[in-house]
Design a protein around this motif. Structure first.
Motif, mmCIF file in Angstrom:
data_model
loop_
_atom_site.group_PDB
_atom_site.id
_atom_site.type_symbol
_atom_site.label_atom_id
_atom_site.label_comp_id
_atom_site.label_asym_id
_atom_site.label_seq_id
_atom_site.Cartn_x
_atom_site.Cartn_y
_atom_site.Cartn_z
ATOM 1 N N ASP A 184 0.820 -1.232 0.000
ATOM 2 C CA ASP A 184 0.000 0.000 0.000
ATOM 3 C C ASP A 184 0.844 1.268 0.000
ATOM 4 N N THR A 185 2.173 1.100 -0.127
ATOM 5 C CA THR A 185 3.044 2.270 -0.268
ATOM 6 C C THR A 185 3.349 2.574 -1.740
ATOM 7 N N THR A 186 2.770 1.797 -2.657
ATOM 8 C CA THR A 186 3.076 1.979 -4.080
ATOM 9 C C THR A 186 2.626 3.362 -4.574
ATOM 10 N N GLN A 187 3.552 4.046 -5.209
ATOM 11 C CA GLN A 187 3.286 5.407 -5.697
ATOM 12 C C GLN A 187 2.392 5.390 -6.936
ATOM 13 N N ASN A 188 1.491 6.371 -7.038
ATOM 14 C CA ASN A 188 0.617 6.482 -8.216
ATOM 15 C C ASN A 188 1.413 6.530 -9.524
ATOM 16 N N HIS A 210 -8.558 13.012 -5.072
ATOM 17 C CA HIS A 210 -7.225 13.440 -5.531
ATOM 18 C C HIS A 210 -6.133 12.913 -4.600
ATOM 19 N N ASP A 211 -6.452 12.861 -3.341
ATOM 20 C CA ASP A 211 -5.431 12.481 -2.345
ATOM 21 C C ASP A 211 -5.490 11.003 -1.958
ATOM 22 N N VAL A 212 -6.359 10.260 -2.599
ATOM 23 C CA VAL A 212 -6.444 8.832 -2.288
ATOM 24 C C VAL A 212 -5.525 8.089 -3.270
ATOM 25 N N ALA A 213 -4.656 7.232 -2.747
ATOM 26 C CA ALA A 213 -3.703 6.519 -3.615
ATOM 27 C C ALA A 213 -4.427 5.476 -4.462
ATOM 28 N N CYS A 214 -3.928 5.246 -5.663
ATOM 29 C CA CYS A 214 -4.484 4.194 -6.537
ATOM 30 C C CYS A 214 -4.673 2.906 -5.743
ATOM 31 N N ALA A 219 -6.638 -2.403 -4.190
ATOM 32 C CA ALA A 219 -5.735 -2.826 -3.125
ATOM 33 C C ALA A 219 -5.074 -4.175 -3.387
ATOM 34 N N ASP A 220 -3.816 -4.260 -2.995
ATOM 35 C CA ASP A 220 -3.053 -5.518 -2.865
ATOM 36 C C ASP A 220 -2.662 -6.196 -4.176
ATOM 37 N N LYS A 221 -3.580 -6.242 -5.122
ATOM 38 C CA LYS A 221 -3.352 -7.089 -6.295
ATOM 39 C C LYS A 221 -3.859 -6.382 -7.541
ATOM 40 N N HIS A 222 -3.142 -6.527 -8.629
ATOM 41 C CA HIS A 222 -3.526 -5.870 -9.874
ATOM 42 C C HIS A 222 -4.917 -6.290 -10.332
ATOM 43 N N LYS A 223 -5.669 -5.333 -10.868
ATOM 44 C CA LYS A 223 -6.994 -5.529 -11.465
ATOM 45 C C LYS A 223 -8.126 -5.692 -10.457
#
Ligand code: HEC
Ligand code: HEC
Ligand code: HEC
Ligand code: HEC
Ligand code: HEC
Ligand code: HEC
Ligand code: HEC
Ligand code: HEC
Ligand code: HEC
Ligand code: HEC
Ligand code: HEC
Ligand code: HEC
Length: 261
Positions: A184-188, A210-214, A219-223
């Protein structure tokens, strides 16, 4: 006369033979470790430089316990001293190890079963999550010297110029590259490499998304795609939700919320 000289000849041959035998056994008995380097240069040099335990714990004669002409084959089997693990059941020890520099391992050909005599965890990962990496040998990547770890970027391009080798492990595990799990630290900006539209819409948004991370939403897993109600529940009067079941009818999309204020 003839008979006598024949006997004499036989005697001298016998004498010669015993002399030779005496001489060779004396040589054999006398040979010490210090003698080897008088006639052999390469092996003593290799042992001196990189003999490892074969230098510290044993010497030439522990392995070569004889010498021609008395002993024709004085080359030891590894199994004489190494027994009792899967690794020691491999077929051709000398393909990887030079006994005079045993830890300077050479990795030729396509190796996997050989590596598995010591490393099982990585293959378990490769098998559990099949990918193109499962199909290649271990030393396709870990080439040349034992323990060598390649950069992903030796074989692959980065997804964007905002990314370096250090970022690959955020989303990919080397032995399970298609799992695509991320913290959950992955940058947009990492996601932006492939989702320019989502990124730029969210950047431009004047709303609190705007301030919510992708990765807060995906969460956690692609798609993974969330429902609005996962975070917001059903915030309005039941009648409104019954009449307009899609939040998007009023709010548009998560990346580009209508500013209703
Ligand atoms: C007086 C010279 C001499 C000394 C001392 C000597 N060697 Fe040799 N060694 C030879 C020769 C000559 C050969 C045969 C080389 C060839 O056929 O190419 C040989 C061959 C060998 C071989 C190859 C196996 C074989 O039978 O052909 C080994 C192993 C070997 N020596 C080990 C040793 C060790 C260990 C020592 C010290 C204990 C030692 N040698 C001392 C001359 C010597
Ligand atoms: C751990 C056991 C071991 C030790 C210790 C060892 N050797 Fe060897 N040596 C071997 C083996 C095994 C071979 C056969 C290598 C091959 O066929 O590639 C060999 C091969 C040789 C050969 C023949 C090389 C050739 O090209 O035919 C010589 C000479 C030799 N050793 C000398 C020595 C000397 C001198 C020492 C000590 C400085 C020494 N060895 C220490 C195991 C050992
Ligand atoms: C005369 C006994 C002897 C023979 C023969 C022998 N070794 Fe060893 N070897 C040892 C000892 C003792 C050690 C150190 C203890 C251990 O690791 O078992 C050792 C350690 C090693 C090491 C680890 C070195 C280190 O410093 O960690 C390797 C690799 C190795 N041997 C490979 C071989 C191979 C390959 C052969 C056959 C070509 C061979 N050995 C033959 C005795 C021998
Ligand atoms: C495919 C290459 C390969 C082959 C074949 C191979 N080894 Fe090894 N061996 C290695 C590697 C890699 C290491 C790890 C070296 C290190 O720790 O730096 C190793 C380590 C060792 C060690 C020291 C560590 C330990 O776990 O014992 C010994 C002893 C050893 N090998 C003996 C042998 C013997 C005996 C054979 C033949 C029966 C053999 N090896 C065949 C690659 C090989
Ligand atoms: C005899 C046992 C043995 C064999 C065989 C062996 N390894 Fe290793 N390997 C080790 C040991 C011991 C280490 C060092 C300890 C560690 O980091 O796990 C190591 C370390 C590594 C590392 C580096 C780990 C790090 O974190 O830096 C890689 C990569 C590796 N081995 C790959 C391979 C590959 C690929 C093969 C087959 C070609 C192989 N090994 C064969 C015992 C072995
Ligand atoms: C030595 C070369 C090499 C290295 C190093 C390497 N790869 Fe690969 N990788 C390949 C090959 C070959 C393929 C299959 C063809 C392709 O997709 O390019 C592949 C495929 C992939 C795939 C697609 C898998 C599939 O089954 O669709 C991913 C994802 C991947 N690699 C990620 C990585 C990552 C991340 C790293 C670093 C941890 C890495 N690779 C290191 C050679 C390599
Ligand atoms: C596509 C390339 C590739 C293949 C194939 C591959 N590895 Fe790796 N391996 C890597 C990379 C890259 C790393 C570094 C991983 C990291 O830093 O997280 C690694 C790390 C390792 C490590 C260090 C410990 C760890 O798990 O991080 C070992 C040991 C290892 N690999 C062994 C193996 C073995 C054994 C095989 C075959 C069964 C294998 N690898 C196949 C690329 C590969
Ligand atoms: C933010 C997450 C993320 C990061 C960081 C990342 N990747 Fe990926 N990568 C993905 C996703 C998601 C896919 C799957 C795309 C698809 O399904 O087509 C992928 C696919 C791949 C593929 C398969 C072929 C392709 O291009 O589709 C390779 C190779 C690859 N990545 C290598 C790398 C390397 C090398 C790095 C480090 C420079 C890296 N990745 C960093 C998420 C990431
Ligand atoms: C290497 C390129 C790549 C990277 C990096 C990447 N994606 Fe994707 N992503 C894709 C591809 C390709 C698809 C499939 C597109 C399609 O099906 O139209 C996809 C699809 C998606 C989907 C939609 C799933 C669906 O069902 O429609 C989401 C959500 C998603 N990605 C989120 C992310 C997030 C969050 C990140 C960053 C952590 C990210 N992606 C990083 C390539 C990537
Ligand atoms: C992962 C949780 C999550 C999901 C899924 C999510 N949101 Fe949000 N949303 C938030 C957070 C966090 C805020 C900011 C709350 C705050 O700061 O008070 C927010 C704020 C909002 C706001 C207020 C915006 C503002 O600027 O005042 C609206 C409207 C909204 N979300 C609608 C939606 C809609 C519609 C969806 C589905 C398309 C959705 N949200 C999905 C977490 C989420
Ligand atoms: C507040 C939660 C939230 C955030 C933050 C968010 N998304 Fe989404 N995303 C969603 C929802 C919900 C959907 C499903 C479509 C919809 O209702 O908007 C979606 C859909 C997607 C899709 C599917 C295709 C599309 O564009 O509709 C992709 C790709 C995607 N998001 C990527 C991203 C990326 C990349 C980021 C960061 C730059 C991001 N998302 C940020 C909630 C979010
Ligand atoms: C009929 C239009 C409509 C629908 C359908 C709708 N909303 Fe809203 N929503 C609004 C309006 C208008 C506001 C602004 C109210 C305000 O700020 O006082 C709002 C505000 C919000 C807020 C912000 C509340 C706050 O306290 O800041 C959230 C979160 C939200 N809606 C979520 C949702 C979710 C989730 C859904 C679907 C389950 C949904 N809405 C469906 C019209 C709608």
């Amino acid at each position: 006369m003839k008979r006598h000289s024949a006997a004499k000849n036989l005697l001298s041959i016998l004498l010669l033979c015993s002399l030779v035998l005496f001489a060779t056994s004396a040589l054999a008995a006398k040979l010490s470790v210090d003698d080897c380097s008088k006639c052999h240069s390469q092996e003593p040099q290799q042992i001196a430089d990189a003999g490892a335990a074969h230098k510290k714990e044993i010497n030439c004669i522990d392995c070569h316990n004889g010498h021609r002409p008395v002993s024709q084959n004085n080359v030891p089997a590894c199994a004489q001293c190494h027994e009792g693990s899967d690794h020691y059941t491999l077929a051709n020890c000398l393909a990887c190890h030079n006994p005079h520099q045993p830890l300077n391992v050479v990795l030729d050909g396509e190796l996997k079963a050989e590596c598995l005599t010591c490393h099982t965890e990585q293959n378990a990962q490769l098998v559990a999550a099949p990918s193109a990496h499962t199909e290649v040998s271990c030393n396709f990547c870990h080439a040349d010297t034992h323990g060598n770890i390649p950069a992903c970027t030796e074989c692959h391009d980065v997804h964007s110029s905002d990314m370096t080798q250090n970022d690959c492990a955020t989303c990919h595990a080397a032995h399970a590259p298609t799992l695509l799990e991320y913290p959950d630290t992955t940058q947009n900006i990492m996601c932006a490499a492939c989702h320019d539209m989502a990124f730029s819409q969210l950047q431009a948004s004047q709303t609190k998304h705007h301030d919510v991370a992708c990765v807060m939403c995906h969460a956690d897993k692609h798609k993974v795609v969330p429902q609005c109600s996962d975070c917001h529940g059903m915030p309005h009067a039941a009648g409104i939700h019954a009449k307009f079941p899609q939040c998007g009818e009023c709010h548009n999309t998560a990346h580009d919320l209508n500013n209703l204020k």
